[in-house]
Design an enzyme around this catalytic site. Sequence first.
Site, mmCIF file in Angstrom:
data_model
loop_
_atom_site.group_PDB
_atom_site.id
_atom_site.type_symbol
_atom_site.label_atom_id
_atom_site.label_comp_id
_atom_site.label_asym_id
_atom_site.label_seq_id
_atom_site.Cartn_x
_atom_site.Cartn_y
_atom_site.Cartn_z
ATOM 1 N N SER A 150 0.297 -2.480 2.543
ATOM 2 C CA SER A 150 -0.868 -2.566 1.662
ATOM 3 C C SER A 150 -0.623 -3.542 0.522
ATOM 4 O O SER A 150 0.517 -3.885 0.211
ATOM 5 C CB SER A 150 -1.208 -1.182 1.097
ATOM 6 O OG SER A 150 -1.515 -0.274 2.131
ATOM 7 N N ARG A 203 -4.861 5.989 5.083
ATOM 8 C CA ARG A 203 -4.488 5.662 6.465
ATOM 9 C C ARG A 203 -4.546 6.915 7.340
ATOM 10 O O ARG A 203 -4.997 6.856 8.499
ATOM 11 C CB ARG A 203 -3.094 5.031 6.504
ATOM 12 C CG ARG A 203 -3.043 3.653 5.842
ATOM 13 C CD ARG A 203 -1.668 3.007 5.950
ATOM 14 N NE ARG A 203 -1.636 1.735 5.246
ATOM 15 C CZ ARG A 203 -2.035 0.575 5.734
ATOM 16 N NH1 ARG A 203 -2.501 0.523 6.978
ATOM 17 N NH2 ARG A 203 -1.968 -0.532 5.014
ATOM 18 N N LEU A 242 2.398 1.827 -3.404
ATOM 19 C CA LEU A 242 1.515 1.208 -2.420
ATOM 20 C C LEU A 242 2.393 0.970 -1.211
ATOM 21 O O LEU A 242 3.487 0.417 -1.351
ATOM 22 C CB LEU A 242 0.963 -0.125 -2.931
ATOM 23 C CG LEU A 242 -0.403 -0.159 -3.613
ATOM 24 C CD1 LEU A 242 -0.740 -1.581 -4.025
ATOM 25 C CD2 LEU A 242 -1.497 0.416 -2.736
ATOM 26 N N ASP A 243 1.945 1.388 -0.031
ATOM 27 C CA ASP A 243 2.847 1.291 1.113
ATOM 28 C C ASP A 243 3.109 -0.163 1.504
ATOM 29 O O ASP A 243 2.436 -1.089 1.054
ATOM 30 C CB ASP A 243 2.334 2.122 2.295
ATOM 31 C CG ASP A 243 1.042 1.603 2.878
ATOM 32 O OD1 ASP A 243 1.045 0.478 3.392
ATOM 33 O OD2 ASP A 243 0.030 2.331 2.832
ATOM 34 N N PHE A 244 4.096 -0.342 2.338
ATOM 35 C CA PHE A 244 4.626 -1.658 2.708
ATOM 36 C C PHE A 244 3.537 -2.597 3.224
ATOM 37 O O PHE A 244 3.546 -3.800 2.943
ATOM 38 C CB PHE A 244 5.711 -1.464 3.777
ATOM 39 C CG PHE A 244 6.497 -2.694 4.112
ATOM 40 C CD1 PHE A 244 7.434 -3.211 3.226
ATOM 41 C CD2 PHE A 244 6.315 -3.334 5.331
ATOM 42 C CE1 PHE A 244 8.175 -4.347 3.543
ATOM 43 C CE2 PHE A 244 7.055 -4.467 5.662
ATOM 44 C CZ PHE A 244 7.980 -4.969 4.759
#
Length: 262
Positions: A111, A207, A107-109
């Site tokens: 999110s 995104r 999970l990106d930074f």
Amino acid sequence: MEGFSLRINQFLAHYTKHSRREAEKLVLEGRVKINHEHAKLASVVKENDRVFLDKRLIKPLKNKKFSVLVYHKPKGELVSKADPLKRRVIYESLEKKYAHFAPVGRLDFASEGVLLLSDSKAVVSALMHADLEKEYLIKIQGFVTREMENAMQEGLKLENATKGAHQKTPIKSMEFAPFIGYEIIKNHAKYSKLRVIINEGKNRELRRFFAFFNAGVLDLRRVRYGFVNLNALPVGKMRFLNRQEYNELHAFMANAANVKGD
């Protein structure tokens, strides 16, 4: 789980359908015993202990040689062991005894939401490479347009999918499969909210998708990964899979093994 020890509320959440809070209530009501003695909230279950709920023995799942954690990753944490830029990583929030657990995907930074971790490489690999559904709640800038809906329904192929990606990403083009499902919760000129379900997990996929339509993602929260729901797990907290989720995981792993053997 050789040599394991768990607080009684963790044990009950781990091996029954009850949450930790429900487990604590059961203990306070005197319905839980360890080796025929009433359990207390501070009680710890160790290997070979016998735990009873309403006089019925709780039998740990047979042949369960792995554990899986559900972590509600907050925004501002990197899914990594360390970061050269000194950003906070998830292992700073998890207890040290889980340092060897590996994450299932990323999970990106920016999110938040469901992140699964396991001490089994086989489980991590199987879950990562399966086409399990992932469900997200998303807040975007502006309206959800007809063009967006068409792309969610039919898929989208972009030669330049760098909008919405990290500046240094090596992935330039991307093909987006049709979404499994979506629901427009709010549609407004200032911002809109959606619930979307996909079964892929490409680099910053959602995104990039919405950025193509000039709709920046303001919030992104994963609320379900396959058969595991976030439910009311607070941000920054973790839990074990419950009995039902472990049963589904065992069935999934057995099926994956059968498919691999075909």
